[in-house]
Design an enzyme around this catalytic site. Structure first.
Site, PDB file in Angstrom:
ATOM      1  N   ALA A  78       2.744   4.691  -3.003  1.00 57.56           N
ATOM      2  CA  ALA A  78       2.857   4.066  -4.327  1.00 57.56           C
ATOM      3  C   ALA A  78       1.682   3.143  -4.609  1.00 57.56           C
ATOM      4  CB  ALA A  78       4.170   3.306  -4.434  1.00 57.56           C
ATOM      5  N   LYS A 103       3.611  24.892  -2.597  1.00 62.68           N
ATOM      6  CA  LYS A 103       5.064  24.920  -2.747  1.00 62.68           C
ATOM      7  C   LYS A 103       5.424  25.601  -4.059  1.00 62.68           C
ATOM      8  CE  LYS A 103       9.004  21.842  -3.559  1.00 62.68           C
ATOM      9  NZ  LYS A 103       9.474  20.448  -3.638  1.00 62.68           N
ATOM     10  N   GLY A 158       0.833  -1.197   0.000  1.00 63.44           N
ATOM     11  CA  GLY A 158       0.000   0.000   0.000  1.00 63.44           C
ATOM     12  C   GLY A 158       0.865   1.243   0.000  1.00 63.44           C
TER      13      GLY A 158
END
Length: 514
Positions: A22, A84, A19
């Site tokens: 990814a 960001k 899990g």
């Protein structure tokens, strides 16, 4: 009596082993794009933790989320995310120096040339400020300002591309809910054995500790560094890049949120590696990536804890890794994604991006029947090219360091570089040129910002930059810097805009460790 219900073909089955970020990114994408003719199963064990180093991203993550139809405000609330605009590098050129590798363009092109040849000419005669003064994202980031910016088609101002910081554990949980709502089956259990077909050698099934057998046709290995399928079962082999990137440890620790809530990641060079700082809504993520050959774990932990912006919320967590890649990302009927496929330290926030592009390639090469060798070879060739070019970009930061008198950094300045990188640096030193190779991830603005930011400043530039006289050059440089300062000053503060757009109400118990 005949059953009137139409019968379709037996659903093709894809099994995801593992899990975390990814696994659930893969499951969500397959659920979104494969449709009802496919059966998607994910196997994971709550006993096995995830690495969780991928909290900072690059702008392409927005394409992934948009492809899934994810609402940005909801996503940021659920993951306690922030925006960001780039990465600040502190102490990489020389101690005390800093520069920003910001998203977006550098300056503004003029005529046939991009901005940086004009900057090189102006800099050589003392007529230019630091390069970051001419990068809109860098100007806004340093002022702690952010907003979604839409430009008119004829605007002279550039776009402001952005990415996210988020809690990787919460992102995986969010995608799990998304995937399960669209038919993905999750099976809890530790994988004890990988069963292979005795005739073809392909993986046939995963055998769990409970004795359950999970069969499939195509398997996606998201089991992390262990690579249970791609390496443990298929013995694919690993290409080690430690001679260029010797860091092999990371300590990660969250601390209390600090103000201001900066819209950028920070990477600060330390004696034997570097420290990350990733601001989230509910905490700040911190870590020290270092070489165990140059620094002990206790000393690294002490350095990390002494350089936090707030009180530590846990004890530092140690992660061990090797930088490199599997010799084949797709072997037989197993596709490796994420850490199972390879690892480059998160200096340029590429870990989640490599998962994303691996998923995109998997969808591009999704087999309609038996997998052809030509398809596998093409998948692997594209995967290798991408990760090797990212590797070279990260190596550049280490090679171009100016930290004299420290064994770790001194050795890196004298390393033998991969040939493509050595050629690129030589070209930039001589003429200020950067040539992008096919569709590699980092484009000219990124290479220019890092090269110049760490002291590789060419003495020559493109001759067409000399077509302006000195007065015109001064006016051009001033116009760009003033326009970007004014534009950034109009933006709201990052924290204020975040609170209005999506304000999460985080609880510390929900946060992941990294």
């Amino acid at each position: 009596m005949t059953d009137p219900t139409p019968r379709g073909p037996t659903p093709r089955s894809i099994v995801i082993a593992g899990g975390g970020t990814a696994g659930w990114m893969t499951a969500a994408a397959l659920a979104r794009f494969c449709g009802p003719g496919w059966r998607i199963t994910l196997v994971e064990s709550e006993e096995i933790g995830t690495v969780g180093v991928g909290e900072a991203t690059i702008p392409m993550i927005r394409l992934f989320n948009m492809g899934l139809g994810i609402d940005e405000a909801e996503f940021l609330r659920e993951t306690h995310g922030t925006w960001k605009l780039g990465i600040e590098f502190e102490g990489w050129g020389a101690r005390g120096e800093r520069y920003m590798h910001a998203f977006g363009v550098v300056g503004r092109g003029l005529g046939l040339l991009p901005f940086h040849p004009y900057w090189l000419r102006a800099h050589a005669t003392g007529r230019a400020g630091p390069l970051g003064n001419y990068v809109l994202n860098a100007v806004a980031a340093k002022a702690d300002r952010f907003a979604h910016v839409e430009r008119a088609a004829d605007s002279a101002l550039p776009a402001m591309p952005y990415a996210f910081h988020f809690d990787a554990g919460l992102y995986a949980a969010y995608l799990r809910r998304y995937a399960e709502a669209r038919g993905v089956t999750r099976i809890e259990g530790r994988i004890e054995q990988v069963e292979r077909d005795g005739e073809r050698g392909d993986v046939a099934a995963l055998v769990l500790a409970s004795g359950a057998r999970v069969a499939g046709e195509l398997f996606v290995d998201c089991s992390g560094f262990r690579g249970l399928l791609i390496e443990g079962a298929l013995e694919t082999g690993f290409e080690d890049w430690g001679r260029w990137l010797p860091c092999d440890r990371a300590l990660a620790v969250p601390c209390d949120r600090a103000e201001p809530l900066t819209p950028y990641t920070r990477a600060t060079a330390r004696a034997a590696g570097w420290q990350w700082r990733i601001p989230l809504q509910h905490r700040t993520g911190n870590g020290y990536v270092f070489s165990s050959a140059h620094l002990g774990e206790d000393e690294a932990a002490a350095t990390l804890l002494a350089n936090l912006d707030g009180a530590a919320q846990a004890e530092p967590r140690l992660l061990k890794f090797r930088t490199g890649k599997r010799r084949r990302a797709w072997n037989r009927n197993v596709v490796a994604l994420g850490l199972a496929a390879g690892f480059i330290e998160p200096l340029e926030s590429t870990s989640i991006h490599l998962i994303q592009t691996g998923i995109t390639r998997l969808l591009d090469f999704l087999p309609a029947g038996p997998v052809a060798d030509a398809d596998r070879d093409a998948f692997n060739r594209l995967s290798d090219f991408e990760i090797e070019r990212i590797r070279d970009f990260v190596i550049l930061h280490y090679f171009a360091n100016g930290r004299e008198g420290e064994p770790f950094w001194d050795a890196l300045r004298h390393m033998t570089l991969p040939e493509p990188l050595a050629g690129r640096i030589a070209m930039f030193r001589s003429s200020g040129r950067i040539v992008r190779d096919h569709d590699e991830l980092f484009d000219v603005p990124g290479w220019v910002q890092v090269m110049i930011g760490q002291g590789i400043v060419p003495e020559r530039w493109h001759p067409l930059a000399d077509t302006l006289d000195d007065e015109q050059l001064d006016q051009f440089m001033t116009t760009v810097s003033q326009a970007y300062r004014r534009d950034a000053a109009r933006l709201p503060g990052h924290s204020d805009y975040l609170a209005r757009f999506c304000g999460a109400a985080p609880t510390l118990s929900q946060s992941s460790i990294a």
